[in-house]
Design a protein around this motif. Structure first.
Motif, mmCIF file in Angstrom:
data_model
loop_
_atom_site.group_PDB
_atom_site.id
_atom_site.type_symbol
_atom_site.label_atom_id
_atom_site.label_comp_id
_atom_site.label_asym_id
_atom_site.label_seq_id
_atom_site.Cartn_x
_atom_site.Cartn_y
_atom_site.Cartn_z
ATOM 1 N N ARG A 108 -7.573 -26.574 50.073
ATOM 2 C CA ARG A 108 -7.196 -25.177 50.326
ATOM 3 C C ARG A 108 -6.225 -25.088 51.503
ATOM 4 O O ARG A 108 -6.506 -25.619 52.579
ATOM 5 N N GLY A 110 -4.516 -23.857 54.837
ATOM 6 C CA GLY A 110 -5.098 -23.189 56.006
ATOM 7 C C GLY A 110 -6.446 -23.746 56.405
ATOM 8 O O GLY A 110 -7.054 -23.291 57.365
ATOM 9 N N ALA A 112 -8.949 -27.527 56.820
ATOM 10 C CA ALA A 112 -8.798 -28.931 57.198
ATOM 11 C C ALA A 112 -8.748 -29.829 55.960
ATOM 12 O O ALA A 112 -8.559 -31.044 56.090
ATOM 13 N N ALA A 140 -17.035 -23.349 59.471
ATOM 14 C CA ALA A 140 -17.559 -22.656 60.654
ATOM 15 C C ALA A 140 -19.078 -22.550 60.653
ATOM 16 O O ALA A 140 -19.658 -22.001 61.579
ATOM 17 N N GLN A 269 -13.185 -22.926 65.249
ATOM 18 C CA GLN A 269 -12.389 -22.934 64.018
ATOM 19 C C GLN A 269 -11.583 -21.637 63.892
ATOM 20 O O GLN A 269 -12.103 -20.551 64.177
ATOM 21 N N ALA A 270 -10.312 -21.775 63.505
ATOM 22 C CA ALA A 270 -9.450 -20.637 63.141
ATOM 23 C C ALA A 270 -8.959 -19.786 64.315
ATOM 24 O O ALA A 270 -8.329 -18.754 64.093
ATOM 25 N N LYS A 272 -6.382 -19.090 67.246
ATOM 26 C CA LYS A 272 -4.994 -19.521 67.354
ATOM 27 C C LYS A 272 -4.289 -19.127 68.645
ATOM 28 O O LYS A 272 -3.172 -19.597 68.905
ATOM 29 N N MET A 327 -7.916 -14.681 66.223
ATOM 30 C CA MET A 327 -8.355 -15.456 65.056
ATOM 31 C C MET A 327 -7.392 -15.202 63.899
ATOM 32 O O MET A 327 -7.007 -14.065 63.645
ATOM 33 N N LYS A 328 -7.013 -16.270 63.221
ATOM 34 C CA LYS A 328 -6.144 -16.098 62.043
ATOM 35 C C LYS A 328 -6.982 -15.539 60.883
ATOM 36 O O LYS A 328 -8.216 -15.623 60.910
ATOM 37 N N ILE A 330 -8.932 -15.426 57.430
ATOM 38 C CA ILE A 330 -9.668 -16.463 56.687
ATOM 39 C C ILE A 330 -8.787 -17.019 55.570
ATOM 40 O O ILE A 330 -8.139 -16.258 54.850
ATOM 41 N N PRO A 331 -8.734 -18.336 55.418
ATOM 42 C CA PRO A 331 -7.824 -18.910 54.405
ATOM 43 C C PRO A 331 -8.341 -18.861 52.960
ATOM 44 O O PRO A 331 -7.582 -19.186 52.052
ATOM 45 N N THR A 332 -9.599 -18.484 52.742
ATOM 46 C CA THR A 332 -10.085 -18.375 51.359
ATOM 47 C C THR A 332 -9.812 -16.959 50.861
ATOM 48 O O THR A 332 -10.460 -16.005 51.284
ATOM 49 N N SER A 355 -16.381 -15.550 49.788
ATOM 50 C CA SER A 355 -16.040 -15.761 51.190
ATOM 51 C C SER A 355 -15.918 -14.405 51.889
ATOM 52 O O SER A 355 -15.874 -13.370 51.231
ATOM 53 N N ASP A 356 -15.825 -14.413 53.217
ATOM 54 C CA ASP A 356 -15.670 -13.162 53.967
ATOM 55 C C ASP A 356 -14.247 -12.640 53.866
ATOM 56 O O ASP A 356 -13.310 -13.414 53.663
ATOM 57 N N ALA A 362 -17.839 -11.933 63.940
ATOM 58 C CA ALA A 362 -18.702 -13.111 64.137
ATOM 59 C C ALA A 362 -18.060 -14.075 65.135
ATOM 60 O O ALA A 362 -18.724 -14.596 66.041
ATOM 61 N N ALA A 363 -16.751 -14.288 64.988
ATOM 62 C CA ALA A 363 -16.059 -15.218 65.896
ATOM 63 C C ALA A 363 -16.171 -14.748 67.344
ATOM 64 O O ALA A 363 -16.258 -15.560 68.271
HETATM 65 C C1 LIG Z 1 -17.262 -17.369 62.473
HETATM 66 C C2 LIG Z 1 -16.277 -17.909 61.467
HETATM 67 C C3 LIG Z 1 -16.485 -17.668 60.117
HETATM 68 C C4 LIG Z 1 -15.588 -18.164 59.154
HETATM 69 N N1 LIG Z 1 -15.814 -17.886 57.840
HETATM 70 C C5 LIG Z 1 -14.963 -18.385 56.909
HETATM 71 C C6 LIG Z 1 -15.161 -18.109 55.513
HETATM 72 O O1 LIG Z 1 -16.092 -17.419 55.123
HETATM 73 N N2 LIG Z 1 -14.278 -18.638 54.631
HETATM 74 C C7 LIG Z 1 -13.209 -19.396 55.032
HETATM 75 O O2 LIG Z 1 -12.455 -19.829 54.201
HETATM 76 N N3 LIG Z 1 -12.987 -19.652 56.335
HETATM 77 C C8 LIG Z 1 -13.841 -19.161 57.279
HETATM 78 N N4 LIG Z 1 -13.602 -19.414 58.609
HETATM 79 C C9 LIG Z 1 -12.358 -20.055 59.001
HETATM 80 C C10 LIG Z 1 -12.329 -21.539 58.828
HETATM 81 O O3 LIG Z 1 -13.382 -22.157 59.480
HETATM 82 C C11 LIG Z 1 -10.979 -22.011 59.389
HETATM 83 O O4 LIG Z 1 -9.969 -21.291 58.801
HETATM 84 C C12 LIG Z 1 -10.767 -23.471 59.171
HETATM 85 O O5 LIG Z 1 -11.597 -24.170 60.062
HETATM 86 C C13 LIG Z 1 -9.326 -23.902 59.402
HETATM 87 O O6 LIG Z 1 -8.840 -23.321 60.554
HETATM 88 P P1 LIG Z 1 -8.238 -24.234 61.710
HETATM 89 O O7 LIG Z 1 -7.036 -24.882 61.118
HETATM 90 O O8 LIG Z 1 -7.887 -23.346 62.817
HETATM 91 O O9 LIG Z 1 -9.370 -25.114 62.074
HETATM 92 C C14 LIG Z 1 -14.466 -18.925 59.579
HETATM 93 C C15 LIG Z 1 -14.274 -19.181 60.944
HETATM 94 C C16 LIG Z 1 -15.171 -18.674 61.893
HETATM 95 C C17 LIG Z 1 -14.939 -18.936 63.351
#
Ligand SMILES: Cc1cc2nc3c(=O)[nH]c(=O)nc-3n(C[C@H](O)[C@H](O)[C@H](O)COP(=O)(O)O)c2cc1C
Length: 403
Positions: A108, A110, A112, A140, A269-270, A272, A327-328, A330-332, A355-356, A362-363
């Motif tokens: 996916r 956005g 890892a 996360a 995570q996420a 930026k 926070m960016k 959500i990539p889903t 997904s959310d 939450a973050a």
């Molecule tokens: C509290 C929290 C909840 C998250 N929930 C989701 C989620 O439901 N679906 C999803 O695709 N990413 C979710 N993410 C984001 C991913 O963890 C994040 O986009 C992924 O780690 C890649 O981002 P990065 O490149 O900054 O690590 C969430 C992040 C946090 C902090």
């Protein structure tokens, strides 16, 4: 002091170890669960947030509701695994060769997924193509155990009158970038009951925003994003009150408190971007509007304002610590993005999994936890102490000196 977490998102459990806490800090599982349940907050949360609630099990390091100076060992079972939902025990089996287990071959954007598979060899035989191991550790879900570990340190801060709170200030297009837009509401809460009053008030809003009108606009924005099959990012502010003067140092770059707070936020995570105090705005305004005049009231030093966010020269100055994180989205997304199959190289749209729409509320609670952790580490560096009693005596002696 340090902590480590381990465990996969759909494995049996997450585990955590907190090492270096002084003995005698009052902590109960309920104190940790309070912050774990706050991590589930937020309008627009779907999937796991609806089916899972965390309750920590303390396996070591706490006796009769107080730390013992030994490592604190924590366990959080994963409900999805425990209830054998969707065959997770087979998918995440510790033994065997995974015969018959479905492989995930669409990385996916956005996430890892692709870089993780390339790095750890899950893009090719013998262990791939299958991005499941990457998804399961980079997700996360891990922040649940992080919040649990940090909550142990947070109890030490609380017992010293130091509180950490947060609120969301932007969700996608809704919100204000200038702290002047929310400073009055925030400061009234801080004056009433410190950063705890701030987080308790924010927790009353489904989006953790101050003000009903703003919350309603944000919820409408989330609904519209959901309808469009899209997701939203945002900005939150973390504030710590009761922080003594003198945490961190200018003497070496890696000891600066502002740099360490930035790492605390970006380690999630996420996330930026990070701002300390006025942040980006400080780059646009003249010095006369950015620097906080020093005041002296009896034997107390103070500042007329707090544009610096409580840190000068990498050292806490006794004002509330103020950091914001971005926070960016959500990539889903329901709306598919382009990717390619790891097995065939064929271009494919991403597959949607529940997904959310946004996880910014939450973050913000996770950021509270990691900021609290950094403050606790810096506090122990300055004051030390194998027992909480010794630590408290030193902190109080400094406070009496007018710090
Ligand atoms: C509290 C929290 C909840 C998250 N929930 C989701 C989620 O439901 N679906 C999803 O695709 N990413 C979710 N993410 C984001 C991913 O963890 C994040 O986009 C992924 O780690 C890649 O981002 P990065 O490149 O900054 O690590 C969430 C992040 C946090 C902090």
């Amino acid at each position: 002091m340090r902590y480590l977490t381990a465990g996969e998102s759909h494995g049996e459990a997450l585990v955590g170890i907190v090492e270096g806490m002084p003995a005698g800090v009052p902590v109960t599982p309920a104190d940790i669960d309070e912050h774990l349940s706050r991590r589930w907050l937020g309008y627009g949360r779907g999937g796991r947030a609806k089916v899972e609630r965390d309750q920590v099990r303390v396996l070591g390091g706490i006796r009769f509701s107080h730390t013992m100076g030994s490592p604190v060992a924590l366990l959080l079972p994963n409900a999805a695994y425990e209830k054998d939902r969707a065959g997770w025990p087979e998918t995440m089996a510790v033994m065997g060769d995974g015969d018959g287990v479905e492989r995930v071959t669409l990385p996916r954007p956005g996430h890892a997924d692709l870089v993780g598979a390339q790095k750890y060899g899950f893009d090719r035989p013998p262990h791939g193509p299958d991005v499941r191991p990457v998804i399961d550790r980079s997700s996360a879900r891990e922040t649940a155990m992080r919040v649990a570990c940090c909550s142990v340190a947070r109890q030490m801060l609380r017992a010293l009158g130091i509180e950490v709170g947060s609120h969301v200030v932007r969700l996608g297009e809704v919100g204000l970038d200038d702290p002047a837009g929310w400073a009055e509401d925030r400061d009234a809460l801080l004056a009433e009951g410190g950063a705890r009053a701030l987080y308790e008030k924010a927790d009353q809003s489904e989006v953790r925003m101050l003000g009903d009108a703003l919350s309603e606009r944000a919820i409408e924005h989330i609904k519209a994003a959901k309808k469009a099959g899209d997701t939203l990012g945002g900005v939150y502010e973390v504030v710590a009150t009761g922080v003594p003067v003198g945490l961190g140092s200018y003497a070496q770059g890696d000891r600066r408190l502002d740099g360490r707070l930035a790492q605390a936020i970006l380690s999630i995570q996420a996330q930026k971007a990070v701002e300390v105090g006025d942040g980006w705005l400080a780059g646009r305004r003249p010095g006369s509007e950015v620097h906080d005049p020093i005041t002296r009231d009896g034997d107390r030093w103070g500042r007329e304002s707090n544009h610096a966010g409580g840190v000068e020269g990498g050292i806490s100055n006794g004002q509330p610590l103020v950091v914001r994180g971005t926070m960016k989205p959500i990539p889903t997304l329901i709306k598919p993005l382009g990717t390619a199959d790891l097995a065939t190289g064929e271009a494919q749209p991403t597959r949607y999994e529940r997904s959310d729409v946004t996880s910014v509320p939450a973050a913000s609670t996770v950021a509270e936890a990691t900021v609290a952790w950094e403050i606790a580490v810096a506090l122990l560096e300055r004051y030390g102490g194998d027992t909480f009693g010794a630590l408290r005596e030193r902190v109080e002696a400094d406070r009496e000196r007018g710090f």
